[in-house]
Scaffold this motif. Sequence first.
Motif, PDB file in Angstrom:
ATOM      1  N   LYS A 192       0.829  -1.205   0.000  1.00 55.73           N
ATOM      2  CA  LYS A 192       0.000   0.000   0.000  1.00 55.73           C
ATOM      3  C   LYS A 192       0.866   1.259   0.000  1.00 55.73           C
ATOM      4  CE  LYS A 192      -3.638   2.385   2.528  1.00 55.73           C
ATOM      5  NZ  LYS A 192      -4.516   2.399   3.687  1.00 55.73           N
ATOM      6  N   ARG A 193       1.876   1.308   0.871  1.00 57.28           N
ATOM      7  CA  ARG A 193       2.758   2.476   0.959  1.00 57.28           C
ATOM      8  C   ARG A 193       3.555   2.643  -0.334  1.00 57.28           C
ATOM      9  NH1 ARG A 193       3.728   7.485   2.602  1.00 57.28           N
ATOM     10  NH2 ARG A 193       5.889   7.868   3.111  1.00 57.28           N
ATOM     11  N   ALA A 194       4.064   1.553  -0.889  1.00 55.36           N
ATOM     12  CA  ALA A 194       4.822   1.626  -2.140  1.00 55.36           C
ATOM     13  C   ALA A 194       3.932   2.142  -3.271  1.00 55.36           C
ATOM     14  CB  ALA A 194       5.399   0.259  -2.486  1.00 55.36           C
ATOM     15  N   THR A 232       4.671   5.567  -5.387  1.00 53.92           N
ATOM     16  CA  THR A 232       4.957   5.460  -6.826  1.00 53.92           C
ATOM     17  C   THR A 232       3.830   6.008  -7.685  1.00 53.92           C
ATOM     18  OG1 THR A 232       4.053   3.219  -6.926  1.00 53.92           O
ATOM     19  CG2 THR A 232       6.439   3.428  -6.564  1.00 53.92           C
ATOM     20  N   GLY A 233       2.634   6.162  -7.088  1.00 53.78           N
ATOM     21  CA  GLY A 233       1.486   6.606  -7.862  1.00 53.78           C
ATOM     22  C   GLY A 233       0.874   5.491  -8.698  1.00 53.78           C
ATOM     23  N   LYS A 288      15.918   0.121  -1.101  1.00 58.62           N
ATOM     24  CA  LYS A 288      15.839   0.004  -2.558  1.00 58.62           C
ATOM     25  C   LYS A 288      14.707   0.852  -3.134  1.00 58.62           C
ATOM     26  CE  LYS A 288      18.144  -4.362  -3.261  1.00 58.62           C
ATOM     27  NZ  LYS A 288      18.079  -5.671  -3.915  1.00 58.62           N
ATOM     28  N   LEU A 289      13.586   0.943  -2.414  1.00 58.34           N
ATOM     29  CA  LEU A 289      12.493   1.788  -2.878  1.00 58.34           C
ATOM     30  C   LEU A 289      12.905   3.260  -2.804  1.00 58.34           C
ATOM     31  CD1 LEU A 289       9.621   2.064  -3.947  1.00 58.34           C
ATOM     32  CD2 LEU A 289       8.815   2.024  -1.566  1.00 58.34           C
ATOM     33  N   VAL A 305      15.305   7.020   3.078  1.00 60.39           N
ATOM     34  CA  VAL A 305      14.626   5.878   3.693  1.00 60.39           C
ATOM     35  C   VAL A 305      13.557   6.376   4.668  1.00 60.39           C
ATOM     36  CG1 VAL A 305      14.920   3.857   5.176  1.00 60.39           C
ATOM     37  CG2 VAL A 305      16.550   4.292   3.362  1.00 60.39           C
ATOM     38  N   ASP A 306      13.861   7.424   5.412  1.00 60.08           N
ATOM     39  CA  ASP A 306      12.881   7.966   6.350  1.00 60.08           C
ATOM     40  C   ASP A 306      11.638   8.477   5.618  1.00 60.08           C
ATOM     41  OD1 ASP A 306      14.352   7.365   8.596  1.00 60.08           O
ATOM     42  OD2 ASP A 306      15.223   9.356   8.798  1.00 60.08           O
ATOM     43  N   GLU A 307      11.817   9.104   4.476  1.00 55.65           N
ATOM     44  CA  GLU A 307      10.667   9.560   3.686  1.00 55.65           C
ATOM     45  C   GLU A 307       9.817   8.375   3.211  1.00 55.65           C
ATOM     46  OE1 GLU A 307      12.103  13.700   1.604  1.00 55.65           O
ATOM     47  OE2 GLU A 307      13.019  11.836   0.897  1.00 55.65           O
ATOM     48  N   VAL A 308      10.485   7.336   2.768  1.00 55.41           N
ATOM     49  CA  VAL A 308       9.777   6.140   2.309  1.00 55.41           C
ATOM     50  C   VAL A 308       9.004   5.507   3.443  1.00 55.41           C
ATOM     51  CG1 VAL A 308      10.143   3.759   1.521  1.00 55.41           C
ATOM     52  CG2 VAL A 308      11.264   5.647   0.332  1.00 55.41           C
TER      53      VAL A 308
END
Length: 72
Positions: free
Chosen positions: A11-13, A17-18, A55-56, A64-67
């Motif tokens: 869901k977060r990915a 990514t849109g 990797k995302l 990484v914190d933003e992801v």
Amino acid sequence: MNILSERVSVKRAAELTGLSQLTVREGIKQGVFDFGKAVPSKSGTRHTIHISPAKLAEYLGLTVDEVKGECN
């Protein structure tokens, strides 16, 4: 902490990514996206999706914190 326990949800990915959750899942299963892995179940009909925060983040040009949604 176990490296495998640190992962981003589909869901977060998808939000980042849109793309739809289905597109993210299928893209990982088909090897289109290298920021995750799909591990098939014993029956082979279902998969567990593991998405690496690092990797995302690299793929999206974010930290990484933003992801992980941990930025202020």
